[in-house]
Design a protein around this motif. Structure first.
Motif, PDB file in Angstrom:
ATOM      1  N   ARG A  35      51.804  71.881  55.914  1.00  0.00           N
ATOM      2  CA  ARG A  35      53.236  71.342  54.763  1.00  0.00           C
ATOM      3  C   ARG A  35      53.397  72.124  53.837  1.00  0.00           C
ATOM      4  O   ARG A  35      54.280  72.135  54.049  1.00  0.00           O
ATOM      5  CB  ARG A  35      52.073  69.880  54.651  1.00  0.00           C
ATOM      6  CG  ARG A  35      52.822  68.676  53.162  1.00  0.00           C
ATOM      7  CD  ARG A  35      54.957  68.706  53.677  1.00  0.00           C
ATOM      8  NE  ARG A  35      55.226  68.284  53.141  1.00  0.00           N
ATOM      9  CZ  ARG A  35      57.250  67.564  53.165  1.00  0.00           C
ATOM     10  NH1 ARG A  35      57.566  68.563  54.227  1.00  0.00           N
ATOM     11  NH2 ARG A  35      57.517  67.411  52.204  1.00  0.00           N
ATOM     12  N   ARG A  36      52.172  72.669  53.366  1.00  0.00           N
ATOM     13  CA  ARG A  36      52.741  73.799  52.597  1.00  0.00           C
ATOM     14  C   ARG A  36      53.143  75.444  53.357  1.00  0.00           C
ATOM     15  O   ARG A  36      54.310  75.884  52.973  1.00  0.00           O
ATOM     16  CB  ARG A  36      51.765  74.831  52.034  1.00  0.00           C
ATOM     17  CG  ARG A  36      52.243  75.995  51.388  1.00  0.00           C
ATOM     18  CD  ARG A  36      51.414  77.591  51.524  1.00  0.00           C
ATOM     19  NE  ARG A  36      52.106  77.461  52.165  1.00  0.00           N
ATOM     20  CZ  ARG A  36      52.585  78.891  52.433  1.00  0.00           C
ATOM     21  NH1 ARG A  36      52.731  79.367  51.199  1.00  0.00           N
ATOM     22  NH2 ARG A  36      53.947  79.635  53.208  1.00  0.00           N
TER      23      ARG A  36
ATOM     24  N   ARG B 275      43.231  64.677  53.086  1.00  0.00           N
ATOM     25  CA  ARG B 275      44.023  65.507  54.654  1.00  0.00           C
ATOM     26  C   ARG B 275      42.495  66.569  55.184  1.00  0.00           C
ATOM     27  O   ARG B 275      42.919  67.186  53.930  1.00  0.00           O
ATOM     28  CB  ARG B 275      45.627  65.806  54.446  1.00  0.00           C
ATOM     29  CG  ARG B 275      46.455  64.635  54.781  1.00  0.00           C
ATOM     30  CD  ARG B 275      47.775  64.805  54.524  1.00  0.00           C
ATOM     31  NE  ARG B 275      47.752  65.293  52.965  1.00  0.00           N
ATOM     32  CZ  ARG B 275      48.936  66.392  52.805  1.00  0.00           C
ATOM     33  NH1 ARG B 275      50.097  65.920  53.750  1.00  0.00           N
ATOM     34  NH2 ARG B 275      49.209  66.421  51.650  1.00  0.00           N
TER      35      ARG B 275
ATOM     36  N   GLY C 245      53.920  72.246  45.989  1.00  0.00           N
ATOM     37  CA  GLY C 245      54.489  71.111  46.731  1.00  0.00           C
ATOM     38  C   GLY C 245      53.742  70.561  47.300  1.00  0.00           C
ATOM     39  O   GLY C 245      53.379  68.958  47.548  1.00  0.00           O
ATOM     40  N   ALA C 246      52.664  71.285  48.595  1.00  0.00           N
ATOM     41  CA  ALA C 246      51.820  70.732  48.791  1.00  0.00           C
ATOM     42  C   ALA C 246      50.805  69.628  48.370  1.00  0.00           C
ATOM     43  O   ALA C 246      50.277  68.695  48.976  1.00  0.00           O
ATOM     44  CB  ALA C 246      51.422  71.758  50.368  1.00  0.00           C
TER      45      ALA C 246
ATOM     46  N   ALA D 233      51.122  68.815  44.947  1.00  0.00           N
ATOM     47  CA  ALA D 233      51.135  67.399  44.703  1.00  0.00           C
ATOM     48  C   ALA D 233      51.034  66.479  45.450  1.00  0.00           C
ATOM     49  O   ALA D 233      50.685  65.138  44.667  1.00  0.00           O
ATOM     50  CB  ALA D 233      52.927  67.452  43.958  1.00  0.00           C
ATOM     51  N   GLU D 234      51.469  66.098  47.003  1.00  0.00           N
ATOM     52  CA  GLU D 234      51.525  65.087  47.642  1.00  0.00           C
ATOM     53  C   GLU D 234      49.449  64.904  48.135  1.00  0.00           C
ATOM     54  O   GLU D 234      49.457  63.379  48.215  1.00  0.00           O
ATOM     55  CB  GLU D 234      51.594  65.534  49.300  1.00  0.00           C
ATOM     56  CG  GLU D 234      52.693  65.572  49.081  1.00  0.00           C
ATOM     57  CD  GLU D 234      53.044  66.767  50.000  1.00  0.00           C
ATOM     58  OE1 GLU D 234      52.854  66.104  51.239  1.00  0.00           O
ATOM     59  OE2 GLU D 234      54.712  67.121  50.323  1.00  0.00           O
ATOM     60  N   GLU D 235      48.750  65.722  47.662  1.00  0.00           N
ATOM     61  CA  GLU D 235      47.214  64.744  47.276  1.00  0.00           C
ATOM     62  C   GLU D 235      46.774  64.951  45.735  1.00  0.00           C
ATOM     63  O   GLU D 235      45.480  64.622  45.353  1.00  0.00           O
ATOM     64  CB  GLU D 235      46.157  66.384  47.459  1.00  0.00           C
ATOM     65  CG  GLU D 235      46.329  66.521  48.967  1.00  0.00           C
ATOM     66  CD  GLU D 235      45.742  65.628  49.980  1.00  0.00           C
ATOM     67  OE1 GLU D 235      44.953  65.000  49.404  1.00  0.00           O
ATOM     68  OE2 GLU D 235      46.357  65.202  50.846  1.00  0.00           O
ATOM     69  N   ALA D 236      48.156  64.787  45.172  1.00  0.00           N
ATOM     70  CA  ALA D 236      47.950  64.497  43.321  1.00  0.00           C
ATOM     71  C   ALA D 236      47.311  64.967  42.326  1.00  0.00           C
ATOM     72  O   ALA D 236      46.705  65.193  42.005  1.00  0.00           O
ATOM     73  CB  ALA D 236      47.595  62.577  42.610  1.00  0.00           C
TER      74      ALA D 236
ATOM     75  N   ILE E  76      47.073  70.273  55.184  1.00  0.00           N
ATOM     76  CA  ILE E  76      47.807  70.529  54.208  1.00  0.00           C
ATOM     77  C   ILE E  76      48.633  72.479  54.399  1.00  0.00           C
ATOM     78  O   ILE E  76      50.127  72.119  53.071  1.00  0.00           O
ATOM     79  CB  ILE E  76      46.872  70.769  53.036  1.00  0.00           C
ATOM     80  CG1 ILE E  76      45.996  69.254  52.242  1.00  0.00           C
ATOM     81  CG2 ILE E  76      47.552  71.187  51.303  1.00  0.00           C
ATOM     82  CD1 ILE E  76      45.338  69.129  51.658  1.00  0.00           C
TER      83      ILE E  76
END
Length: 201
Positions: free
Chosen positions: A81-82, A73, A34-35, A37-40, A78
């Motif tokens: 966020r994880r 980031r 998930g974390a 994925a926010e970085e594509a 990251i």
């Protein structure tokens, strides 16, 4: 407890956390995926499973180096966020039954410590829902040492905290990195993977 998990002539038992004491594999994968994925960035389960002995930060750095990724980031953000995503599921984590039997049997017999490459905050929150939350004499995490596994620092620090000679410690682990760290520390190591359902790579 299973005979192959029984410690022999140990003055201290050191337990890895993720994948050894508790089954966090699914929750950890979901949080990391998930974390990222926010970085594509798509994180495959197979890659994650093969690198579970690394700390979250080291895993992200390894992935970025392998794929020549440019992250938007800092790695520390990251990881934070994880951790947020994991904490949302921390209450679902359960202990590994066979390893729990060792903990229950050896409680008050010898000093026991958790020696984990994970975050202290994550462990403390997850510990609240565990049946062994009051059983350990010390908790040493990635936050307490300079180098994570496969360096021996975490295990050596844990032995120091409980006052045990490294050569008299038995480590319970579920990753190649953790096993290498235990050997580097001069400790006996028991691979719990045959008893937790996680295959060796």
């Amino acid at each position: 407890m299973h005979p192959e998990l029984a410690p022999r002539q140990a003055d201290c038992l050191l337990f890895d956390w993720d994948g050894t004491l508790v089954d966090t594999q699914h929750a950890n994968y979901q949080a990391m995926a998930g974390a990222l994925a926010e970085e594509a960035v798509e994180l495959e389960q197979e890659w994650f499973d093969a690198h579970t002995g690394l700390s979250s930060g080291d895993a992200i750095k390894t992935l970025a180096e392998e794929r020549d990724l440019r992250l938007s980031r800092p790695v520390e953000e990251i990881v934070a966020r994880r951790d947020e995503l994991f904490l949302e599921k921390a209450h679902t984590v359960r202990p590994h039954t066979e390893v729990l039997k060792v903990v229950n049997a050896m409680r008050r017999q010898v000093p026991m410590a958790v020696a984990s490459g994970g975050s202290r905050r994550i462990i403390e929150v997850t510990l609240r829902d565990q049946p062994f939350r009051d059983f350990f004499d010390a908790f040493v995490t990635r936050d307490d040492v300079k180098c994570g596994k496969p360096a021996p620092d975490i295990f050596l620090r844990a032995a120091e905290v409980v006052g045990a000679e490294p050569a008299r410690c038995t480590v319970y682990e579920d990753s190649d990195e953790g096993i290498a760290a235990a050997h580097a520390a001069g400790m006996t190591v028991i691979d719990v993977r045959p008893f937790t359902g996680r295959p060796r790579p």
